[in-house]
Design a protein around this motif. Sequence first.
Motif, PDB file in Angstrom:
ATOM      1  N   THR A   1       0.706   4.135  -2.862  1.00  0.00           N
ATOM      2  CA  THR A   1       0.720   5.576  -2.310  1.00  0.00           C
ATOM      3  C   THR A   1       1.733   6.531  -3.165  1.00  0.00           C
ATOM      4  O   THR A   1       1.555   7.619  -3.507  1.00  0.00           O
ATOM      5  CB  THR A   1       0.555   5.667  -0.709  1.00  0.00           C
ATOM      6  OG1 THR A   1      -0.197   4.862  -0.320  1.00  0.00           O
ATOM      7  CG2 THR A   1       0.618   7.273  -0.269  1.00  0.00           C
TER       8      THR A   1
ATOM      9  N   GLN B   1       1.434   9.418  -5.789  1.00  0.00           N
ATOM     10  CA  GLN B   1       1.899  10.863  -5.079  1.00  0.00           C
ATOM     11  C   GLN B   1       2.807  11.323  -6.540  1.00  0.00           C
ATOM     12  O   GLN B   1       2.774  12.311  -6.865  1.00  0.00           O
ATOM     13  CB  GLN B   1       2.738  10.456  -4.195  1.00  0.00           C
ATOM     14  CG  GLN B   1       3.480  11.985  -3.470  1.00  0.00           C
ATOM     15  CD  GLN B   1       4.179  11.717  -2.444  1.00  0.00           C
ATOM     16  OE1 GLN B   1       4.078  10.570  -1.576  1.00  0.00           O
ATOM     17  NE2 GLN B   1       5.100  12.643  -2.114  1.00  0.00           N
TER      18      GLN B   1
ATOM     19  N   TRP C   1       0.881  -1.253  -0.024  1.00  0.00           N
ATOM     20  CA  TRP C   1      -0.028   0.044   0.095  1.00  0.00           C
ATOM     21  C   TRP C   1       0.677   1.393   0.106  1.00  0.00           C
ATOM     22  O   TRP C   1       0.650   2.325  -0.713  1.00  0.00           O
ATOM     23  CB  TRP C   1      -0.981   0.054   1.245  1.00  0.00           C
ATOM     24  CG  TRP C   1      -0.353  -0.089   2.716  1.00  0.00           C
ATOM     25  CD1 TRP C   1       0.169  -0.869   3.296  1.00  0.00           C
ATOM     26  CD2 TRP C   1       0.087   1.401   3.091  1.00  0.00           C
ATOM     27  NE1 TRP C   1       0.538  -0.296   4.438  1.00  0.00           N
ATOM     28  CE2 TRP C   1       0.705   0.886   4.462  1.00  0.00           C
ATOM     29  CE3 TRP C   1       0.025   2.756   2.847  1.00  0.00           C
ATOM     30  CZ2 TRP C   1       1.107   2.012   5.392  1.00  0.00           C
ATOM     31  CZ3 TRP C   1       0.384   3.741   3.659  1.00  0.00           C
ATOM     32  CH2 TRP C   1       1.066   3.265   4.939  1.00  0.00           C
ATOM     33  N   LYS C   2       2.161   1.373   0.555  1.00  0.00           N
ATOM     34  CA  LYS C   2       2.938   2.424   0.626  1.00  0.00           C
ATOM     35  C   LYS C   2       3.636   2.526  -0.557  1.00  0.00           C
ATOM     36  O   LYS C   2       3.450   3.708  -1.208  1.00  0.00           O
ATOM     37  CB  LYS C   2       4.041   1.964   1.669  1.00  0.00           C
ATOM     38  CG  LYS C   2       5.021   3.051   1.748  1.00  0.00           C
ATOM     39  CD  LYS C   2       4.586   4.735   2.126  1.00  0.00           C
ATOM     40  CE  LYS C   2       5.674   5.529   2.155  1.00  0.00           C
ATOM     41  NZ  LYS C   2       5.103   6.849   2.754  1.00  0.00           N
TER      42      LYS C   2
END
Length: 68
Positions: free
Chosen positions: A55, A59, A51-52
């Motif tokens: 993200t 971004q 998930w990081k």
Amino acid sequence: MTKQELALQYFPDATSETAVRHLTRWIARCYPLAQALAGTGYQSRNRTFTWKQVTLIRQYLGEPATAS
């Protein structure tokens, strides 16, 4: 999330193989993103994203047009 799932969100009209190739190329060409992903343990041969990592990709590359 699999690399294929995310790639198809960014390249919905491409085949899954082509979409993955394009996304991998985008990541490699965005040096700050590649560095940030490397800090999470990402390697280009990985088939899934944490998930990081997702993200970070969103971004730096923006939200895919077909994001749910």
